[in-house]
Design a protein around this motif. Structure first.
Motif, PDB file in Angstrom:
ATOM      1  N   VAL A  11      27.207  22.779  27.105  1.00 22.61           N
ATOM      2  CA  VAL A  11      26.184  23.369  28.235  1.00 22.61           C
ATOM      3  C   VAL A  11      25.591  24.312  27.450  1.00 22.61           C
ATOM      4  O   VAL A  11      25.987  25.073  26.419  1.00 22.61           O
ATOM      5  CB  VAL A  11      27.055  24.134  29.052  1.00 22.61           C
ATOM      6  N   VAL A  13      22.274  27.284  28.229  1.00 21.09           N
ATOM      7  CA  VAL A  13      21.854  28.273  29.108  1.00 21.09           C
ATOM      8  C   VAL A  13      20.911  28.903  28.486  1.00 21.09           C
ATOM      9  O   VAL A  13      21.051  29.631  27.414  1.00 21.09           O
ATOM     10  CB  VAL A  13      22.939  28.977  29.993  1.00 21.09           C
ATOM     11  N   THR A  14      19.463  29.013  28.950  1.00 19.09           N
ATOM     12  CA  THR A  14      18.610  29.642  28.543  1.00 19.09           C
ATOM     13  C   THR A  14      18.083  30.805  29.980  1.00 19.09           C
ATOM     14  O   THR A  14      17.365  30.201  30.932  1.00 19.09           O
ATOM     15  CB  THR A  14      17.279  28.947  28.075  1.00 19.09           C
ATOM     16  N   ALA A  15      18.050  31.675  29.552  1.00 21.06           N
ATOM     17  CA  ALA A  15      17.762  32.857  30.764  1.00 21.06           C
ATOM     18  C   ALA A  15      16.450  33.667  30.208  1.00 21.06           C
ATOM     19  O   ALA A  15      16.515  33.944  28.934  1.00 21.06           O
ATOM     20  CB  ALA A  15      18.590  33.802  31.094  1.00 21.06           C
ATOM     21  N   VAL A  35      16.029  30.542  34.689  1.00 19.89           N
ATOM     22  CA  VAL A  35      17.332  30.194  34.193  1.00 19.89           C
ATOM     23  C   VAL A  35      17.164  28.471  33.868  1.00 19.89           C
ATOM     24  O   VAL A  35      17.079  27.859  34.913  1.00 19.89           O
ATOM     25  CB  VAL A  35      18.454  30.492  34.920  1.00 19.89           C
ATOM     26  N   GLN A  36      17.471  28.224  32.795  1.00 17.90           N
ATOM     27  CA  GLN A  36      17.269  26.949  32.649  1.00 17.90           C
ATOM     28  C   GLN A  36      18.817  26.460  31.957  1.00 17.90           C
ATOM     29  O   GLN A  36      19.373  26.904  31.182  1.00 17.90           O
ATOM     30  CB  GLN A  36      16.177  26.277  31.480  1.00 17.90           C
ATOM     31  N   THR A  37      19.391  25.231  32.548  1.00 17.96           N
ATOM     32  CA  THR A  37      20.502  24.834  32.099  1.00 17.96           C
ATOM     33  C   THR A  37      20.337  23.306  31.544  1.00 17.96           C
ATOM     34  O   THR A  37      19.629  22.588  32.135  1.00 17.96           O
ATOM     35  CB  THR A  37      21.818  24.994  33.052  1.00 17.96           C
ATOM     36  N   ARG A  38      21.337  23.263  30.521  1.00 19.09           N
ATOM     37  CA  ARG A  38      21.364  21.592  30.004  1.00 19.09           C
ATOM     38  C   ARG A  38      22.673  21.353  29.851  1.00 19.09           C
ATOM     39  O   ARG A  38      23.429  22.126  29.122  1.00 19.09           O
ATOM     40  CB  ARG A  38      20.312  21.307  28.814  1.00 19.09           C
ATOM     41  N   CYS A  39      23.093  20.440  30.107  1.00 23.04           N
ATOM     42  CA  CYS A  39      24.429  19.938  30.067  1.00 23.04           C
ATOM     43  C   CYS A  39      24.722  18.485  29.669  1.00 23.04           C
ATOM     44  O   CYS A  39      24.030  17.550  30.141  1.00 23.04           O
ATOM     45  CB  CYS A  39      25.195  19.969  31.634  1.00 23.04           C
ATOM     46  N   GLU A  58      28.218  23.176  40.448  1.00 22.24           N
ATOM     47  CA  GLU A  58      27.038  23.929  40.789  1.00 22.24           C
ATOM     48  C   GLU A  58      27.383  24.696  42.281  1.00 22.24           C
ATOM     49  O   GLU A  58      26.693  25.848  42.264  1.00 22.24           O
ATOM     50  CB  GLU A  58      25.866  23.144  40.796  1.00 22.24           C
ATOM     51  N   ILE A  64      25.280  30.645  39.722  1.00 21.59           N
ATOM     52  CA  ILE A  64      24.061  29.958  40.159  1.00 21.59           C
ATOM     53  C   ILE A  64      23.711  30.012  41.454  1.00 21.59           C
ATOM     54  O   ILE A  64      22.675  30.324  42.009  1.00 21.59           O
ATOM     55  CB  ILE A  64      24.462  28.557  40.006  1.00 21.59           C
TER      56      ILE A  64
END
Length: 91
Positions: A11, A13-15, A35-39, A58, A64
């Motif tokens: 995972v 996460v970029t905030a 906020v961007q998440t990539r899983c 989620e 979230i």
């Protein structure tokens, strides 16, 4: 609980945030920009089962949900043991 076998998950996460104004002039303002998440998931389970896990994760994530659905914040202060309201104190 969903019985789902997942071999590996990564995972990311970029905030993004910004602040502007002056602390000395009391005009500082902080703001969340997103906020961007990539899983990345590795699993032999059918995609429908993995999708259900993701939707439930989620929906059950406090962070979230707090970001997506603004939450009231109540702040209380005390100074030297007595109630304190910093908004009423002037220099």
């Amino acid at each position: 609980m969903l019985k789902t076998h997942i071999d590996k998950v990564k995972v990311f996460v970029t905030a993004r945030f910004k602040s502007e104004g002056s602390v000395l002039r009391e005009t500082v303002q902080a703001q969340g920009l997103g906020v961007q998440t990539r899983c990345e998931i590795v699993s032999s389970e059918p995609p429908e089962k993995i999708a259900k896990v993701i939707r439930n994760a989620e929906a059950g994530c406090y962070v979230i949900q707090t970001i997506r659905n603004p939450t009231a914040v109540l702040s209380e202060y005390s100074l030297n043991g007595a109630p304190f309201d910093p908004k009423t104190v002037k220099e």
